[in-house]
Every structure is written in C-alpha cells, then in structure tokens.
Write an enzyme that holds these catalytic residues in place. Sequence first.
Site, PDB file in Angstrom:
ATOM      1  CE  LYS A 103     -12.937 -17.757 -32.814  1.00 54.84           C
ATOM      2  NZ  LYS A 103     -11.865 -18.711 -32.610  1.00 54.84           N
ATOM      3  N   GLY A 185       4.020 -21.880 -33.961  1.00 55.94           N
ATOM      4  CA  GLY A 185       2.657 -21.993 -34.483  1.00 55.94           C
ATOM      5  C   GLY A 185       1.572 -21.666 -33.481  1.00 55.94           C
ATOM      6  CE  LYS A 203     -12.032 -17.615 -28.697  1.00 53.87           C
ATOM      7  NZ  LYS A 203     -10.606 -17.994 -28.568  1.00 53.87           N
TER       8      LYS A 203
END
Lengths: 456, 456
Positions: A103, A185, A203
């Site tokens: 992206k 995570g 994006k």
Amino acid sequence: METLKVALLGAGNVGAQVARILLEDADALAGRVGARLALTGIAVRDVDAPRAVDLPRELLSTDAEAVMAGADLVVELMGGIEPARTLILAALASGATVVTGNKALLAEHGPELYAAAEDAGVQLAYEAAVAGAIPIIRPVRDNLAGDNITKVLGIVNGTTNYILDAMDATGASFADALADAQRLGYAEADPTADVEGLDAAAKATILASLAFHTSFDRAHVWCEGITAITAEDVAAARDAGYVIKLLAICETVPANPADQGASDGDRGVAVRVHPTLLPREHALASVRGAYNAVYIEAEYAGSLMFYGAGAGGVPTASAVLGDIVSSARRRVLGGPGVTESVGAHVTPVGLEAVVTSYAIGLRVADASGVLAAIAAVFADHGVSIETMRQSTHTDGAGDETAGAQSEGDGERAGGDAELRIVTHRALDTALRRTVEAVGQLDVVHEVTSILRVEGA
Amino acid sequence: METLKVALLGAGNVGAQVARILLEDADALAGRVGARLALTGIAVRDVDAPRAVDLPRELLSTDAEAVMAGADLVVELMGGIEPARTLILAALASGATVVTGNKALLAEHGPELYAAAEDAGVQLAYEAAVAGAIPIIRPVRDNLAGDNITKVLGIVNGTTNYILDAMDATGASFADALADAQRLGYAEADPTADVEGLDAAAKATILASLAFHTSFDRAHVWCEGITAITAEDVAAARDAGYVIKLLAICETVPANPADQGASDGDRGVAVRVHPTLLPREHALASVRGAYNAVYIEAEYAGSLMFYGAGAGGVPTASAVLGDIVSSARRRVLGGPGVTESVGAHVTPVGLEAVVTSYAIGLRVADASGVLAAIAAVFADHGVSIETMRQSTHTDGAGDETAGAQSEGDGERAGGDAELRIVTHRALDTALRRTVEAVGQLDVVHEVTSILRVEGA
C-alpha cells in the site's frame, strides 16, 4: 496443461502463507486457472531467518533478480518503497503479471506503476493492499464503474481499531491499549505507521484514486493519528452516544468552499484520515477488534458495506491468491490486463472544503458567565452548537465527576470544569477558527480535544 | 474516440434506469471505458407502455433482433427464459459482449450460456443477477478464486426479507405483511417466485456454481418458501432469541452422510433455501426491510459480509452499469472475456447430507407424561434436545399464554399445550425421521411448524 512460473518476493507474515497455499493447493488452483502455478523461487533477505511456515529451502534465495528471471507472475510482498518499486517496474517491463499488497508503494508511486503495466499490456493487481481479505479494490474499480461514488468511510487499519475498541470496552488509556496490542501481536514494536494514521492514509489514497477515477497522491490526504486520544475522550464520546474510530474518508465536496449549498458548482474530492466520533447505531460502529469494514455511498447503488478480516497473514494471503488466480487466468486467456480508469480529473481539495462537525473538549474556569462567553464566540463564527455538557473537575488533573451535566451557566466559582461541545455541521475551516478563538478566551484554560463527528 | 454500440433488451424497472443513466452520464462513462457507449436501440414489448422514465421514442422498437444487429454490447433485462435465452445465444455467437441480470435463465441454462461465451471469446457478465447492487459475483469469482469457500449464507430476496422483517417488527400475519408489501411495491401482484423461494433458489444456484467451481443445476437446490410461517412462529423465535430469515445456504458437507465426523472423506456441496432461525446477534439478523446481505466463510479469508440494496430499479441498474463499463473496457483493451471456472466437479448433494438443527412447533395434549414420551422418541433417534418450551393453550386456536415455560412434565390434564423444541445439530434426515415419529404419537395432535436453525 500449461505451467506458469510464479516468483515470490518476500516471505514474511503474508508471503510465507501465500507460498504454503500455492504449494498445498496446487491441484485445485491449477483447475481454476487452467494452468499449473509453479512456485519457482522466493526472494528473502535472510535464507536462515525463522518463519511461521516451513518453506522448501531450495526455493529461497537472497537474489531477487535471479528469482524473477523468466517468471510469468511476480508476487511482491516485501513491502517498503525500494527495492520493491524497481523490482516491480522490471517485472512489468519483462512482461510479467505483477501482484502486490504494497500500500505504501502504491500510495506514493501508483500512477507510475499503473502506467508501466498499461504500457506493457500486463496486469498489476493489488487487492491485498487495502483491507486485507475484504474484496474492495475490484468492487470499487469494476462493480461501481458505472455508478458515481459520493463517499467512502473505511475502517482500514486493524491495529488502531483494535486499540480504540479496547479503550472503548475497558476504559484503558491509549498507552495501555497499545502495549496490550503489541503483546498480542496486533501492533508492531514500532507502531508509528499504524497509530499515526500513515497506513490508513496510504489506503485512503488508493481508494480515492479508484473511486473517483483520478490519480490521488498521498500529499492530498489530511492525516491525523490516534496517539492524542485519551480515556476521557473515549468516555465522553460514549456518554454522548458515540464511539471513536479511525476512519479513512473520501468524499465529493464543492471544489470551492464558498460554494457550500450550491448544488451545481464544480465538485472536488477531499480525502482525510482522522479519529472520528460515529453514532453507536452506525453500521461501522459495531466493527470490533482488528476487523476492517468499508462503507460506500454511491448515487445509484445507495449504501453498501464490506466487512471482514483486514489484516493477518492468512486472510491477506487469501486476497493475494485471488489476484494470482484471476490474473493468471487472464494470462491463459490472452489479452492485456485490466487498466486503471483515471480520466475523470476531479480536483483533489483539502480539508478547507469539508463540511463536518466537531466534538470539542475544553478545560474552563468554573465560574458564571463562562458558557455565555463561549457560546458568543461560536455565534460570531456562524457555528451553532448541538450539545454542550459540563462536568466539574475535583482537580485540574483530568479527574471528572461523573454525570454532572449542565446546559446553562452554573453559579459555581473557582476550580476548573470540563466542557464537551458537539457542533452542528459547518466548514472545517470555520470550525477550526472557532476553536482557535475560543482557545484565546481567558476563561478557557486548555483545549483538551478536537475530534470530528461523521455518520450522524 | 472509438464508439461501442449498446443494444438494450427490456425497459422495465431496471432497464429504463440503465437507459437513462447511459444517456445522462455518457461523458463520464466514456472517460472510464475509453470509448463512447452509444445506446442504439431498446427492444420492448409495447412501444407505448407507460414507463418510470421518459425514453427517446426513436430508440424503442418491438423488434429485438433488429435492435441487436451490429451491437458491440447487448444488455438483456427482459427476464424470463425465452426469448431471452435465444437472443443471448445469438448475441454471443455474433461476437457481442452480453450483460444480463436474468437469474432464472442463468440458474436453468447457465452452463450453456457460459460455454457459448467461452466459445465466442466474449464476456457474459451478470453481477445484477444476484443481490442487486451488492458486489458479489466478482468477489466470489475473482477475489476468492484462490481461497476455499466453505459456506455461503445469503439474504438474497428483498421481498421475503421485507415481509419477515415486518412480521418480526409488528407481529403481523404473513397474509397481512404480504398485502402491505404489495401495496408499497415491495412484492408483485403474483408474489409466487419470491414467497415460494424460487427467486432465492435461482440465486443460490448461481452462487454455488461460482463458489464451488462446479456447474450446479436448479434441480440440486432444496427450496422451501415462507408462506407457511405464522405470527406464532415469529413470536416463538423472538422469545427464544432468534429471528426468522429466508436464507440461501451453500455449504460443503461430506458427500456421504455416513461420513459425519470424518474429516477426510469426499466432500460434496449442499444448496438449500428455506426459512431459518438465526440468533439475533448474528450479522445477518440485523438486515432489515428489503435489504440484502451475503455472509461468506472461507478457509483463508475467514468471515466476510457484503451488505446493500438487493433490489429496486436504480440500485440494480448500478450493478448492470458496472458490468457494462468493465466489460466494455475489456472490449477496448482486446482479449477474450473472463470465463467461469467449473473444473472442480464437486458432488452436489441433497439435504440428507446436511447437518443442522430444527425448531419444531407441536400441539400436544396437556397431560402428564407427554414430554417424557416425546423426549423418548428423540432419544431413540439419537437426536438431542437443546431447549423445550411449553405454553398452555386457553383454546385450540393458537392463543398462547405468554411466558409459560417448563422443562419438565406438567401435571395439568385436558386441553392442548403448545410445545416449541430446538434440537442440537444432527443430520437433516435424522431430524426429519424424528419429527415424523413424534407426529405419530397419540399425544401429539399436530406438528405446527418445522424450521431450521443456523448461525448459532
């Protein structure tokens, strides 16, 4: 059956899963493509690095150019600008189909890459670059190609949605929610790209370019992250019936801010990323955890929503594989790839043309006449107030007595009070000037928070 | 700039809007396609029929073949099997690109049409055939082409969702809700295709074929409509935390029903349309009114949902125009159209292989020992009961005392009681046999309702 050679650049979180599935599902994928997909090499930085998936040692190489040589499809999942850009341009020039999820690269160099693909008559596919497993590039580019999109509201960054959702659910501070997300995570050790909104802004650039048939540049996108959001902001939003989400917003607005209300003037497109108050009943408000969703308004289709896993190695691999299979099938069928439509040349406009409303937090003197003075500043700037909630501090340090709420001037004196104001809709510029003027009042000790409200 | 000739067959609710937008947005569409789209003719049954949109008289003709002659794109929106099938085959054979929204035709003759398109090397696009404006064909065919879809749950018929939503919101009977829907234009004068589930079954056939890379036939689809749903069913579902929706369900199951629990046997795909109890917290449960939504589970992508307007002239026109623009762009670029992937040859299996749970309504004798007798039949068939709710009738005619609920045998005698049983999951065949056996008990006076539960 024909064989197509697939070269993979990068074997991180997503790349390793793509390699695994290409190997494990080879027969099923061959049936769908009409040709076998042979994974001929995987370019990595370190052949011996530990990976989530065991990959055949003989496929790994640190020489990306050697891996790419003779490939029919090049799948770029290394991320970053260089060497990804140079490698993709070389792959396209060689006639290879390219699939990428990069992206940041597309937001900065998209037009160059799209033009290179068109010149070479090959396909550049990048469904994985926005919202992970959620189909969004193809729906916007193809399904809505005959419609006129007016607004895109997207939760397109899982890390920030996870953090904001945790803050909303538990009352945690930003720092604590971020630390939790890192432990689990959901956030990286260096979370800057996510929490500062940079990932979402990339994006938004890609979505705006597709939705409005115009090459947008990352520089056109207003970007604010979520690092300044406090537990008090979240609690105040909740009390008022809102939830705070980091939204990527692309919408048509009058190209000239003076044309507000005129329906016939030139239209521009404003693209912005910022923490946003959404009414709790809005479809996007219920998107929890690290999930993503994109809400689109179009002239003919009306409202559409797309929801799913916006990140993670395996879900993102699904999007990459969709691009691999469909562009490989195109290669088998012959004919050039799909091209981007960028002929509309709408005007990218800045925040000054955007109509929105503000939720403002103020620390003010707890004295009579204060609310009247503040209300007068709003009136002077032509900005009207929808709600005003006041709570008295026991102390200046952010402790708040719960539920104290007043619509009129209190007669208390001394100490500070916390004021939360939600405005009616007005030009962003007018709202900003109003807040600046309010901030200069002697009775206003601090502007603690400025957030925009959408979706009401 | 090149010009592509577009012939339109049909100017009903959707067709008239497509014609209007092609004419009104001609410049914007030309910029996106890279060629002008010239609407050269519109085939209609009656040139003088009243229409929602005023169309240029000179474009209208009753001679479909003359309208199609020389067209680059043929847009079929007349509906029905013939003459639509013959006209589409002729258009494909002439080398024209075809766009259609004809779900009944695709469900019955899809493989013939897809093969004709592939033979001619042209595109047959049909996004508008399923779920109106919602992008679903392209996401399933292309975005998920590298994934393994395991389940599709779709609210794909707006009329029945409107009726069931009204019954749920107001307590209305089916007949009253249908009459209301007809008055407001949500149901046709002859509502058979919608309320009997035939429209949803056609869409399920199309979705299953795409999702599982296999030619499914309408005959493979189990189909039950909503005409037998009573206000009592809706109220009992609500009391138990469910909402009743007409769902199109496609899912992988063991090809051999005896293989339940084995993870390695051959897999088949069962496709079914029936009224379904959904937990109120399920994402599909909140789809209100005439809206549509499709929920997909895939091995790698996880859960995805697509939501939007599933019917209506203008929203459906958006889907048709997306197909027109993207397939016209393909025509400008050169190369053949996208083809269907049907090489997987999974086994279409029937309801006998489906594992589900039943919500059963029984009118029983209000006497001691009844519940024990019924429970024994369930136990004999290896079907376990999740919940059992009993309410005593004041009368046999469906009046129910609210809230009376019992898990054990009551000691009352005389009169009837209403029993609502929700089972644990079991093979549909086992569930059906259990209900048959229960229905033969002397103490069971009537089986009032059998509905399946999904999404729990």
